[in-house]
Design an enzyme around this catalytic site. Structure first.
Site, mmCIF file in Angstrom:
data_model
loop_
_atom_site.group_PDB
_atom_site.id
_atom_site.type_symbol
_atom_site.label_atom_id
_atom_site.label_comp_id
_atom_site.label_asym_id
_atom_site.label_seq_id
_atom_site.Cartn_x
_atom_site.Cartn_y
_atom_site.Cartn_z
ATOM 1 N N TRP A 155 0.835 -1.203 0.000
ATOM 2 C CA TRP A 155 0.000 0.000 0.000
ATOM 3 C C TRP A 155 0.873 1.257 0.000
ATOM 4 O O TRP A 155 0.668 2.196 -0.742
ATOM 5 C CB TRP A 155 -0.889 -0.028 1.234
ATOM 6 C CG TRP A 155 -1.802 1.131 1.357
ATOM 7 C CD1 TRP A 155 -2.903 1.377 0.597
ATOM 8 C CD2 TRP A 155 -1.707 2.210 2.282
ATOM 9 N NE1 TRP A 155 -3.500 2.529 0.989
ATOM 10 C CE2 TRP A 155 -2.782 3.068 2.027
ATOM 11 C CE3 TRP A 155 -0.813 2.524 3.306
ATOM 12 C CZ2 TRP A 155 -2.996 4.230 2.747
ATOM 13 C CZ3 TRP A 155 -1.026 3.671 4.025
ATOM 14 C CH2 TRP A 155 -2.106 4.514 3.745
ATOM 15 N N MET A 157 3.925 1.435 -1.006
ATOM 16 C CA MET A 157 4.681 1.580 -2.251
ATOM 17 C C MET A 157 3.835 2.183 -3.355
ATOM 18 O O MET A 157 4.272 3.075 -4.073
ATOM 19 C CB MET A 157 5.246 0.228 -2.687
ATOM 20 C CG MET A 157 6.595 -0.022 -2.025
ATOM 21 S SD MET A 157 7.106 -1.728 -2.054
ATOM 22 C CE MET A 157 7.110 -2.061 -3.780
ATOM 23 N N HIS A 453 57.411 36.482 -21.677
ATOM 24 C CA HIS A 453 56.101 36.541 -22.303
ATOM 25 C C HIS A 453 55.274 37.702 -21.730
ATOM 26 O O HIS A 453 54.757 38.544 -22.456
ATOM 27 C CB HIS A 453 55.384 35.201 -22.084
ATOM 28 C CG HIS A 453 54.003 35.127 -22.629
ATOM 29 N ND1 HIS A 453 53.673 34.377 -23.736
ATOM 30 C CD2 HIS A 453 52.846 35.709 -22.235
ATOM 31 C CE1 HIS A 453 52.380 34.497 -23.984
ATOM 32 N NE2 HIS A 453 51.856 35.299 -23.080
ATOM 33 N N GLU A 454 55.218 37.750 -20.397
ATOM 34 C CA GLU A 454 54.418 38.804 -19.770
ATOM 35 C C GLU A 454 55.050 40.180 -19.984
ATOM 36 O O GLU A 454 54.348 41.159 -20.211
ATOM 37 C CB GLU A 454 54.239 38.535 -18.273
ATOM 38 C CG GLU A 454 53.486 37.245 -17.944
ATOM 39 C CD GLU A 454 52.117 37.140 -18.614
ATOM 40 O OE1 GLU A 454 51.487 38.191 -18.859
ATOM 41 O OE2 GLU A 454 51.690 36.016 -18.921
ATOM 42 N N HIS A 457 53.929 41.431 -23.324
ATOM 43 C CA HIS A 457 52.585 42.018 -23.285
ATOM 44 C C HIS A 457 52.631 43.437 -22.732
ATOM 45 O O HIS A 457 52.081 44.370 -23.313
ATOM 46 C CB HIS A 457 51.672 41.215 -22.347
ATOM 47 C CG HIS A 457 51.129 39.951 -22.932
ATOM 48 N ND1 HIS A 457 50.501 39.897 -24.151
ATOM 49 C CD2 HIS A 457 51.068 38.690 -22.433
ATOM 50 C CE1 HIS A 457 50.089 38.652 -24.375
ATOM 51 N NE2 HIS A 457 50.440 37.893 -23.354
ATOM 52 N N ASP A 529 46.069 33.579 -26.015
ATOM 53 C CA ASP A 529 46.250 34.917 -26.591
ATOM 54 C C ASP A 529 45.844 34.920 -28.050
ATOM 55 O O ASP A 529 45.156 35.828 -28.530
ATOM 56 C CB ASP A 529 47.727 35.341 -26.508
ATOM 57 C CG ASP A 529 48.171 35.578 -25.069
ATOM 58 O OD1 ASP A 529 47.299 35.780 -24.220
ATOM 59 O OD2 ASP A 529 49.386 35.548 -24.827
HETATM 60 ZN ZN ZN Z 1 49.915 35.939 -22.895
#
Ligand code: ZN
Ligand code: ADP
Ligand code: MG
Length: 646
Positions: A155, A157, A453-454, A457, A529
């Site tokens: 019942w 269930m 790299h930086e 930039h 980038d």
């Molecule tokens: Zn970069």
């Protein structure tokens, strides 16, 4: 009897459960059902033992004891009922109980135990056929109990299965969150929303209507049914919608578009029906559909598998909105950050015809937002929120909120009781780029490459006239970046020019160019980038009309490739134009590359100086950076006047 009680108890529990389902604030989950089940189970066990007890409430003696008691002349009467003996004593008429074998006669048994005939005849022996019901119960219960148990489980269930179905059709269990006007704790008002002046102004009209509808209706004004809030993520759309409800003191039903669409077909639509019904009963009220683009996309495109469910949900929303009586005090608000993909049917008059745009906050608004979120935090005296506002262009309200939070966490971690300016400044980068990854140790070579790299930039940015000034260079990795160069615009801007874009692209290529020149090799570092700058170059050509060769044509929709409303493959331009676009993008990119190369070659000494310093200290702030480039004859861009305070 006992059985009856059980039944009554369980139906009561069932009713309670149903009621809980109906109410729109979810109350009883599976735990409640389990508890009810356990209670019933215990009850069954208890009643069983009560029945068992009722049989043995009298003291029980053995047949041999009975025999000796009869021999001693203590017993007045024995009643035989099946195999049970009820013995009545002479003294005080006490009753005791005993059992005998089923088949043999009692008198025979007693004689066998050696009771003399004379004593036996003095005892009255009465034979009763056992009471039908009692025997029935005692005999049947052991079989009946498991059946009852299994029945109860079944019942439950089926109930649950039914419940799951019902859940899908009612708001009960689920989705819409309601804030009632008397809920002071959750109440949000316009004073909790900083900035967004135009939006607030526009919305105060709605507040006015909800508070005083008669004024508008008397003059024959048609009240807007739907208001669409548009704006970037985190600009406070949800917050504003709540604030409208708070200001007007009305009930606020909030559901998100994606919650409409769920497993079962037809559920989204009936959720909509339920939601509107509920809101009308509670009117005046606001229904808020957050992220409506999840259901409100242009219909019938077939993209993404043609989601029927979504279409039905959307249709139902439209039907409900059309079905509003003019004096029904229910207003639908919706929020999206993709107004471009919405179905035009949603936007036509009588539906979401009021559109309110919420922009990213400007400097002054950012300061206001910071002030709001600063209300509950203890700050050191040196904290200057206007410096913070200055340094956070492009931040949304949600970003600023998380900035404040990060700063508080930092201060707490260092066991301070007040948040310092230093914490706030550090948090800017954390919110922008993700947390520092101190564990991400670069090898000596990697460190050198990242530093160059930086530096590349930064140098390109400083030399080019239209690039943003450099605020900070770092080779401590953060989020996905190995290092970063932080550049911030001098002022908030709404428009960007072609010259700025071109300088931006050159600056993005600065890292790539430098790596190639210094190390005669290229790493995977600049891949992001390249992606960003190529995408920008493409947009310049296809969206902004910034290429002389293609001219003033917008070839692609605002949201990237025109996808919704058209097939995936239809291109709106010829192969020839397509080739021209590619040629133009290449030209822009190679010109930018050349520009960056020239700068790096000319200022090679400055580059070396910046990179060396970076390898040494890992972070260079603006002041120090500018000292270095000035020494090499590069004039830094105009300083912001409040820069010194930070
Ligand atoms: Zn970069
Ligand atoms: P959206 O729905 O536009 O994505 P939210 O309304 O959910 O944004 O905003 C997220 C959180 O950011 C808010 O709970 C609030 O703390 C903060 N927030 C956003 N905009 C503002 C604002 N203008 N004033 C104050 N807090 C804001
Ligand atoms: Mg939101």
């Amino acid at each position: 009897m006992e059985l009856f009680k059980k039944k009554i108890l369980s139906t009561k529990a069932g009713k309670g459960l149903k009621k809980g389902r109906k109410s729109f604030i979810p109350k009883n989950g599976p735990t409640a059902t389990v508890i009810q089940f356990i209670v019933i189970f215990l009850f069954i066990i208890a009643s069983y033992s009560v029945i068992a007890d009722s049989q043995s409430s009298k003291s029980v003696i053995s047949v041999s004891e009975l025999a000796s008691d009869i021999s001693a002349g203590l017993v007045s009467k024995v009643t035989v009922e099946g195999d049970t003996l009820d013995i009545e004593y002479i003294k005080d008429a006490v009753h005791k109980e005993s059992k005998k074998e089923d088949s043999t006669a009692l008198s025979q048994t007693l004689v066998n135990y050696g009771v003399p005939q004379t004593k036996l005849s003095a005892v009255k022996i009465e034979v009763k056929s056992p009471s039908g019901f009692f025997v029935f119960l005692v005999n049947i219960l052991p079989f009946l109990l498991p059946v009852i148990l299994i029945g109860t489980i079944l019942w439950f269930m089926t109930r649950q299965a039914r419940g799951a179905g019902m859940q899908a059709f009612s708001f009960g269990q689920s989705k819409a969150r309601v804030t009632m006007p008397d809920d002071k704790k959750q109440r949000v008002t316009f004073s909790d929303v900083a900035g967004a002046k135009e939006a607030k102004q526009e919305l105060s009209e709605i507040v006015d209507f909800l508070k005083n509808p008669k004024k508008f209706l008397d003059i024959g004004a048609r009240i807007p049914k739907g208001i669409l809030l548009m704006g970037a993520p985190g600009t406070g759309k949800t917050l504003l919608a709540r604030a409208v409800a708070g200001e007007a003191n009305v009930a606020f039903f909030s559901i998100s578009g994606s919650e409409f669409v769920e497993m079962f077909v037809g559920v989204g639509a009936s959720r909509v029906r339920d939601l509107f019904k509920l809101a009308k009963q509670t009117a005046p009220a606001i229904i808020f559909v957050d992220e409506i683009d999840a259901v409100g996309r242009v219909r019938g495109t077939g993209v993404g598998g043609g989601n029927d469910e979504r279409e039905q949900t959307l249709n139902q929303i439209l039907v409900e909105m059309d079905g509003f009586e003019p004096n029904e005090k229910v207003i639908v608000m919706a929020a999206t950050n993709r107004p471009d993909v919405l179905d035009p049917a949603l936007l036509r008059p009588g539906r979401f015809d009021r559109r309110v745009t919420i922009d990213l906050p400007d400097r002054k608004d950012r300061e206001e937002i910071l002030k709001i979120h600063a209300r509950l935090k203890p700050f050191a005296e040196n904290v200057n929120l206007s410096v913070l506002a200055e340094r956070t262009p492009g931040f949304s309200g949600a970003d600023l909120y998380s900035l404040m939070n990060e700063a508080a966490i930092l201060a707490a971690r260092e066991d301070r009781t007040k948040v310092a300016q230093y914490d706030l400044i550090r948090s800017i980068e954390k919110v922008m780029l993700g947390p520092e990854r101190k564990s991400h140790i670069l090898s000596k070579k990697e460190k050198e490459i990242t530093a160059y790299h930086e530096a590349g930039h930064a140098l390109v940015a400083s030399v080019l006239p239209y690039a943003d000034p450099v605020h900070k260079i770092s080779i401590i990795s953060r989020g996905r970046a190995a290092g970063y160069t932080l550049k911030l615009p001098l002022e908030d801007r709404k428009l960007q020019s072609k010259r700025e874009f071109l300088d931006d692209i050159a600056m993005s290529l600065g890292g790539y160019v430098t790596e190639k020149m210094i190390f005669n090799d290229v790493t995977t570092g600049p891949s992001n980038d390249l992606q960003v700058s190529t995408a920008l170059a493409r947009d310049m050509v296809t969206k902004y009309g910034m290429s002389d060769k293609i001219g003033a044509l917008a070839l692609e929709g605002a949201g990237g490739r025109a996808l919704f409303g058209r097939g995936l493959d239809d291109k709106e331009y010829s192969e020839k134009v397509s080739a021209d676009i590619d040629a133009e993008v290449s030209r822009i990119m190679s010109e930018a590359l050349k520009k960056a190369e020239d700068i790096i070659t000319t200022h090679r000494k400055a580059l070396d100086a910046i990179a060396t310093k970076l390898i040494e200290v890992e972070n260079i702030e603006r002041e120090e950076y500018e000292k270095i480039i000035i020494a090499f004859g590069i004039i830094p861009k105009k300083k912001l006047d409040i820069e010194h305070q930070g």
